[in-house]
Design a protein around this motif. Structure first.
Motif, PDB file in Angstrom:
ATOM      1  N   UNK A   1     -39.305  39.374 -15.819  1.00 22.06           N
ATOM      2  CA  UNK A   1     -40.507  39.217 -16.245  1.00 22.06           C
ATOM      3  C   UNK A   1     -42.305  39.522 -15.729  1.00 22.06           C
TER       4      UNK A   1
ATOM      5  N   UNK B   1     -45.377  39.063 -16.416  1.00 21.12           N
ATOM      6  CA  UNK B   1     -46.470  38.395 -16.072  1.00 21.12           C
ATOM      7  C   UNK B   1     -45.581  37.473 -15.401  1.00 21.12           C
ATOM      8  N   UNK B   2     -44.581  36.787 -15.721  1.00 15.37           N
ATOM      9  CA  UNK B   2     -43.911  35.427 -14.927  1.00 15.37           C
ATOM     10  C   UNK B   2     -44.193  36.208 -13.017  1.00 15.37           C
TER      11      UNK B   2
ATOM     12  N   UNK C   1     -33.156  34.699 -12.416  1.00 18.56           N
ATOM     13  CA  UNK C   1     -33.589  35.740 -13.407  1.00 18.56           C
ATOM     14  C   UNK C   1     -32.782  36.718 -13.292  1.00 18.56           C
TER      15      UNK C   1
END
Lengths: 267, 287
Positions: free
Chosen positions: B172, B174-175, B197
């Motif tokens: 992701x 944003x992560x 992930x």
């Protein structure tokens, strides 16, 4: 926890960060932000308000250090140290494989601190957002609003000098959003944090902030700045006062003015 | 009895019946999931037996299922040894494929230049039919176990490599930004963000690679077996076919299929255990 006793009134606060003449140009010709000046003081709750494309998220990314200004400077008073910054994105941005407490532990973990060492801080932050009972839950077991609370707990757990929030409640329903607005202000009273809050809601910006920076689009720039003189603590009663209505109207006018500027410029 | 009482009873009865029907349907589905395949398998085996008997097919063309079972028991000492050999090659190849696949994937995501340089080799190895490469490998590698392992590994490692690479790259955004803001090191990002992930993707690759490593081991034995030095299940099948010992061919085949199913079951169970707490694929939804 050692927290400052109270936030001094506007105008008596110490400078924390200064943006001067910041431009951001993408791909050589898309001007996302032009000549932005902003002084952030300790204890400020600043809303960046504007239509989409006004560069408010770009400004936030610049302050976060995720991108570099094309020209101009962003200077932290006394330099920026690790842990000076907490961030809340529009999505909760939690790691789905980690429990709530592990997610909140992250900023410490990345600084090499073991969970035991900072367990108290993590639990304190979770308590602040009312989720101490959910420390062992996984994000998927939580509602949208609760996930956002975890995200807020993670942003404040290191007691950063500045918390950046990029439309954090935009994807939530109205009821949850109001509740989180109330809780955010209550939290601010407790930990006296400095916040820059990006939003495109006039009502949210008036309710939350003491400074509203209205921005205009194409090119993204600061149009005007308003102050909300109503003292904190503010709660749901504030939302029904005539003062709130008047402030919302003023802010709305300023926003329309900012959008009109753009229309005139393009006409 | 008053009218309202009857109404009330009717109301509760209606709900009960609906609930019962729902519960019955649930139960039926639960039982059916296990019983149906077993019934179908039994029927097919029974039909096989009938076809052989009614058409007087000799056992050296198509043996009856009973004879296959008999041979399996009678030849068990030979077949068991062969099963161990095949299983050893399969599992070792899978282990090396996991280490190699994940290792290469990590290296590729750390350095774009290494990826650009070496990814084509991985693709070439993957798309060239293994039976075409295997004879060469047996010429160049003297140690038979190592040669078998190499062949099985070439077949098995690619799905792990490509799936894990995909997983490591699909973190992701944003992560990723969050880790950057918190000043995470490369190692921290890999350890705490990219590897977890990539886990679901890796496990998907592992399930495919489990089956492929068995295929690779069997193919390797076929190629090596003609040299007369193998003793795995595939070699037994070849050997039995030269002697027209069809029942033993079937018995060996049964063991290979059983091994494949077991590997699939184990990797599926592993996937479930590792993902059940957090991943969408392991979620049970109500309704």
């Amino acid at each position: 926890m050692t927290l400052p006793s109270a936030i001094p009134p506007l105008g008596e606060r110490q400078k924390l960060l200064e943006m001067s003449g910041v431009d951001k140009v993408f791909n050589g010709d898309v001007v996302a932000l032009k000549g932005m000046n902003l002084t952030v003081n300790q204890g400020d709750f600043i809303s960046l308000l504007g239509p989409s494309g006004c560069g408010k998220s770009t400004a936030l990314r610049l302050i976060a250090g995720l991108s570099r200004p094309t020209s101009g400077s962003i200077r932290w008073e006394g330099g920026q140290a690790r842990g000076d910054l907490g961030v809340v994105f529009q999505e909760p941005t939690l790691m789905p494989w980690a429990t709530v407490s592990q997610n909140v532990w992250l900023p410490f973990r990345l600084r090499g601190k073991g969970y035991r060492e900072v367990r108290d801080e993590v639990l304190w932050a979770l308590k602040m957002v009312g989720l101490e009972k959910f420390q062992n839950a996984y994000p998927r077991e939580l509602s949208g609003g609760m996930k956002m609370r975890v995200s807020i707990a993670r942003a404040m757990v290191t007691e950063p000098r500045l918390i950046l929030m990029d439309e954090p409640f935009a994807a939530l329903d109205e009821i949850t959003r109001m509740k989180l607005n109330d809780d955010l202000l209550a939290l601010r009273e407790k930990i006296k944090c400095t916040v820059i809050f990006v939003t495109h809601s006039v009502y949210e910006s008036v309710f939350l902030s003491d400074r509203i920076v209205v921005m205009a689009a194409r090119p993204g720039r600061v149009s005007t700045e308003l102050t909300v003189p109503t003292p904190y603590p503010r709660n749901e009663v504030f939302r029904t006062t005539p003062e709130y209505g008047a402030l919302c109207r003023d802010t709305s006018d300023a926003l329309h003015g900012a959008m009109h500027e753009h229309n005139e410029a393009s006409a | 009895m008053s009218v309202t009482e009857i109404d009330k009873m009717a109301a509760t009865a209606l709900i009960d019946e609906e609930e019962l029907r729902y519960a019955r349907a649930q139960k039926r589905e639960k039982i059916g999931k296990w019983v149906l395949p077993i019934i179908m398998l039994t029927l097919v085996i029974f039909a096989w037996d009938r076809v052989v008997v009614m058409n007087n097919i000799p056992h050296y063309i198509l043996p009856r299922p009973g004879l296959v079972l008999e041979t399996l028991i009678k030849d068990w000492p030979i077949l068991w040894q062969s099963l161990l050999v095949t299983l050893k090659i399969t599992l070792m190849a899978l282990a090396v494929a996991v280490v190699g696949g994940v290792g290469l994937a990590v290296i590729f995501t750390q350095s774009r230049f290494l990826e650009m340089s070496f990814y084509p080799f991985a693709v070439i190895l993957q798309v060239t039919p293994i039976v075409a490469i295997a004879p060469l490998i047996f010429i160049y590698i003297d140690n038979k176990i190592v040669a078998l392992l190499t062949v099985a590994w070439i077949v098995a490692f690619f799905p792990i490599l490509s799936n894990t690479t995909l997983g490591l790259n699909s973190v992701d955004h944003n992560l990723r930004d969050l880790y950057k803001i918190y000043g995470a090191s490369r190692w921290q990002r890999l350890r705490y963000l990219q590897l977890p992930a990539a886990l679901p993707y890796f496990l998907g690759g592992l399930r495919i690679a489990g089956g492929l490593s068995l295929i690779g081991a069997v193919v390797a034995e076929y190629v090596a077996g003609t040299g007369g030095m193998g003793s795995g299940l595939a070699f037994r099948i070849l050997e039995a076919s030269y002697r027209l010992n069809i029942p033993r061919m079937f018995a060996a085949l049964l063991l290979i299929a059983g091994t494949g199913v077991s590997i699939f079951a184990v990797t599926s169970l592993l996937t479930h255990l590792l993902l059940r707490k957090w991943h969408e694929s392991a979620l049970k939804r109500e309704g």
